[in-house]
Enzyme design. Structure first.
Site, mmCIF file in Angstrom:
data_model
loop_
_atom_site.group_PDB
_atom_site.id
_atom_site.type_symbol
_atom_site.label_atom_id
_atom_site.label_comp_id
_atom_site.label_asym_id
_atom_site.label_seq_id
_atom_site.Cartn_x
_atom_site.Cartn_y
_atom_site.Cartn_z
ATOM 1 N N ARG A 52 26.955 -22.721 94.892
ATOM 2 C CA ARG A 52 26.148 -23.129 93.747
ATOM 3 C C ARG A 52 26.719 -22.501 92.486
ATOM 4 O O ARG A 52 27.612 -21.679 92.546
ATOM 5 C CB ARG A 52 24.646 -22.824 93.931
ATOM 6 C CG ARG A 52 24.304 -21.576 94.643
ATOM 7 C CD ARG A 52 24.065 -20.280 93.937
ATOM 8 N NE ARG A 52 23.855 -20.329 92.536
ATOM 9 C CZ ARG A 52 24.512 -19.564 91.676
ATOM 10 N NH1 ARG A 52 25.429 -18.700 92.099
ATOM 11 N NH2 ARG A 52 24.263 -19.633 90.392
ATOM 12 N N GLY A 53 26.130 -22.967 91.337
ATOM 13 C CA GLY A 53 26.727 -22.593 90.061
ATOM 14 C C GLY A 53 27.635 -23.741 89.638
ATOM 15 O O GLY A 53 28.448 -24.226 90.440
ATOM 16 N N ALA A 54 27.483 -24.174 88.382
ATOM 17 C CA ALA A 54 28.137 -25.418 87.954
ATOM 18 C C ALA A 54 29.654 -25.448 88.207
ATOM 19 O O ALA A 54 30.156 -26.395 88.840
ATOM 20 C CB ALA A 54 27.813 -25.657 86.479
ATOM 21 N N ARG A 86 24.461 -33.236 93.719
ATOM 22 C CA ARG A 86 23.477 -32.664 92.787
ATOM 23 C C ARG A 86 23.651 -33.367 91.439
ATOM 24 O O ARG A 86 24.781 -33.698 91.064
ATOM 25 C CB ARG A 86 23.660 -31.135 92.626
ATOM 26 C CG ARG A 86 23.340 -30.361 93.907
ATOM 27 C CD ARG A 86 23.363 -28.858 93.687
ATOM 28 N NE ARG A 86 22.181 -28.403 92.954
ATOM 29 C CZ ARG A 86 22.038 -27.144 92.506
ATOM 30 N NH1 ARG A 86 23.001 -26.259 92.676
ATOM 31 N NH2 ARG A 86 20.934 -26.791 91.871
ATOM 32 N N GLN A 187 18.348 -16.368 92.222
ATOM 33 C CA GLN A 187 19.787 -16.158 91.960
ATOM 34 C C GLN A 187 20.031 -14.858 91.186
ATOM 35 O O GLN A 187 21.056 -14.205 91.355
ATOM 36 C CB GLN A 187 20.358 -17.348 91.172
ATOM 37 C CG GLN A 187 20.522 -18.633 91.972
ATOM 38 C CD GLN A 187 19.315 -19.536 91.827
ATOM 39 O OE1 GLN A 187 18.202 -19.088 91.597
ATOM 40 N NE2 GLN A 187 19.538 -20.830 91.972
ATOM 41 N N ASP A 228 24.724 -25.725 82.753
ATOM 42 C CA ASP A 228 25.082 -26.757 83.727
ATOM 43 C C ASP A 228 25.571 -28.030 83.051
ATOM 44 O O ASP A 228 26.320 -28.812 83.634
ATOM 45 C CB ASP A 228 23.896 -27.061 84.646
ATOM 46 C CG ASP A 228 23.719 -25.904 85.608
ATOM 47 O OD1 ASP A 228 23.095 -24.894 85.221
ATOM 48 O OD2 ASP A 228 24.254 -25.986 86.726
ATOM 49 N N ASN A 238 20.288 -25.654 81.649
ATOM 50 C CA ASN A 238 20.613 -24.496 82.495
ATOM 51 C C ASN A 238 19.412 -24.224 83.396
ATOM 52 O O ASN A 238 18.382 -24.916 83.323
ATOM 53 C CB ASN A 238 20.974 -23.282 81.628
ATOM 54 C CG ASN A 238 21.552 -22.148 82.462
ATOM 55 O OD1 ASN A 238 22.456 -22.359 83.271
ATOM 56 N ND2 ASN A 238 21.031 -20.945 82.301
ATOM 57 N N LYS A 239 19.547 -23.229 84.211
ATOM 58 C CA LYS A 239 18.513 -22.890 85.201
ATOM 59 C C LYS A 239 17.118 -22.840 84.594
ATOM 60 O O LYS A 239 16.940 -22.311 83.499
ATOM 61 C CB LYS A 239 18.894 -21.547 85.837
ATOM 62 C CG LYS A 239 17.948 -20.999 86.872
ATOM 63 C CD LYS A 239 17.658 -21.971 87.998
ATOM 64 C CE LYS A 239 18.889 -22.497 88.705
ATOM 65 N NZ LYS A 239 18.590 -23.661 89.593
HETATM 66 C C1 LIG Z 1 28.389 -20.274 85.628
HETATM 67 S S1 LIG Z 1 27.006 -20.852 86.300
HETATM 68 C C2 LIG Z 1 26.025 -21.681 85.072
HETATM 69 C C3 LIG Z 1 24.901 -22.371 85.704
HETATM 70 O O1 LIG Z 1 25.381 -23.212 86.727
HETATM 71 C C4 LIG Z 1 23.853 -21.405 86.260
HETATM 72 O O2 LIG Z 1 23.265 -20.725 85.193
HETATM 73 C C5 LIG Z 1 22.816 -22.173 87.022
HETATM 74 O O3 LIG Z 1 21.886 -22.685 86.457
HETATM 75 C C6 LIG Z 1 23.065 -22.364 88.476
HETATM 76 O O4 LIG Z 1 22.057 -23.102 89.117
HETATM 77 P P1 LIG Z 1 22.123 -23.278 90.707
HETATM 78 O O5 LIG Z 1 20.915 -24.095 91.025
HETATM 79 O O6 LIG Z 1 22.090 -21.911 91.292
HETATM 80 O O7 LIG Z 1 23.395 -24.030 91.007
#
Ligand SMILES: CSC[C@@H](O)[C@@H](O)C(=O)COP(=O)(O)O
Length: 337
Positions: A52-54, A86, A187, A228, A238-239
């Site tokens: 996970r993470g963009a 996703r 996270q 994201d 973002n999250k």
């Molecule tokens: C460098 S990661 C930036 C974003 O992807 C991060 O802040 C985030 O929102 C991740 O969400 P996730 O649902 O854990 O994939």
């Protein structure tokens, strides 16, 4: 700067015939690796948040295309399946479009392998550059609050917002680091604290609901988050919880920084209103760590991203440069056609 001191986790590793992923659902209790041997397994790992993470999901998807090519699969099908894993992080679509362009140009599996490696290597280089650019904005003696996990686990390494924090700590600019726990997947609690402790960077976890109180105390001068998807006018997905941090920051005179590579910028999306927000299974919210805590029969609403309007953002930091007070005109200077 000695980046290697801060840069030890590599959660996405290509092993020639399979993708080796550090399962982020189990951290920090367990460091278990999983092997994805075809594009369907990579798709599932992305959907289930094992990776996970963009930036990391874009990189993993690129390797998924390589696996499909090695196995002689129909590549259009693999591309479509990975793309649907996703919806919000545009790095996924960006990486797949890049692989698709190579396929259209006649690339074989070996050439696609080189392209996926380039995507991964470029992300690490972008993060290291952003770290320096973002840290330069922070006055010595500052405290920062971050959200979710944006570190090595979420990227090819070093991280976006966490990369800025690493660089800021290394340069002696950042004295206090706070991380929000980031319900429901934790996270921040599980992953950001894991990375910070491994790096020996002193940091304090806060409950998500403690953020405004922390800002009022004067302990933080910057909120630093990843992204994201950044729309053409600077609106940033973002999250979930990022938007309320930006509102609270504005109220308290705390500055707000978004750090993201150019692969997160989506100039084809005019504003945040057009960004699809992923809704996940409500059961993720009805329990903690998989253990049900809410009464049976209760319902929940579980959007996992939100959009922070550009006018609440002081700086967007990318490897191409810094955009202060972002809007459509400022974005087009760095990202226009
Ligand atoms: C460098 S990661 C930036 C974003 O992807 C991060 O802040 C985030 O929102 C991740 O969400 P996730 O649902 O854990 O994939």
């Amino acid at each position: 700067m000695d980046y290697d001191r801060y840069d030890r986790v590599r959660a996405v590793q290509w092993r020639g015939d399979h993708l080796h992923l550090l399962d982020q659902r189990l951290l920090p209790q367990e460091e278990r690796w999983i092997a994805c041997r075809d594009a369907a397994e990579v798709t599932q790992a992305i959907r289930d948040l094992a990776v996970r993470g963009a930036p990391a999901i874009g990189i993993a998807a690129a390797w998924g295309v390589v696996l499909a090519a090695q196995q002689g699969r129909v590549l259009d099908e693999a591309l479509a399946m990975l793309r649907a894993a996703r919806p919000t992080a545009v790095n996924l679509m960006w990486a797949l479009d890049r692989m698709k362009a190579r396929i259209a140009a006649g690339a074989d599996a070996q050439m696609l392998e080189r392209e996926a490696q380039a995507i991964q290597d470029e992300d690490l280089a972008a993060n290291r550059r952003m770290g320096g650019l973002g840290a330069a904005l922070i006055a010595p003696g500052s405290g920062v609050l971050t959200h979710c996990n944006t570190g090595s686990l979420a990227t090819a390494g070093f991280g976006t917002a966490l990369g800025v924090i690493r660089a800021g700590v290394a340069q002696g600019r950042i004295e206090r680091v706070y991380a929000g726990e980031t319900r429901p997947w934790q996270q921040g609690a599980r992953l950001t604290m894991y990375e910070l402790v491994r790096d020996g960077i002193p940091a304090k976890l806060i409950a998500d609901s403690a953020a405004a109180h922390l800002m009022k105390s004067g302990a933080v001068q910057w909120v630093i988050v990843g992204a994201d998807r950044i729309a053409a006018n600077g609106d940033t997905a973002n999250k979930i919880g990022t938007y309320q941090l930006a509102i609270a920051a504005k109220h308290h005179g705390v500055k707000f920084m978004v750090a993201a590579p150019s692969s997160t910028v989506d100039m084809a999306t005019a504003s945040g209103a057009a960004i699809e927000i992923e809704l996940r299974d409500p059961t993720e919210l009805l329990g903690i760590g998989g253990r049900r805590v809410v009464v049976e029969g209760a319902e929940a609403w579980n959007p996992v991203f939100d959009v922070t309007p550009a006018n609440l953002i002081d700086a967007i930091v990318t490897e191409r440069g810094v955009i202060e007070r972002p809007d459509a005109a400022a974005m087009s200077v760095l990202f226009g056609a």
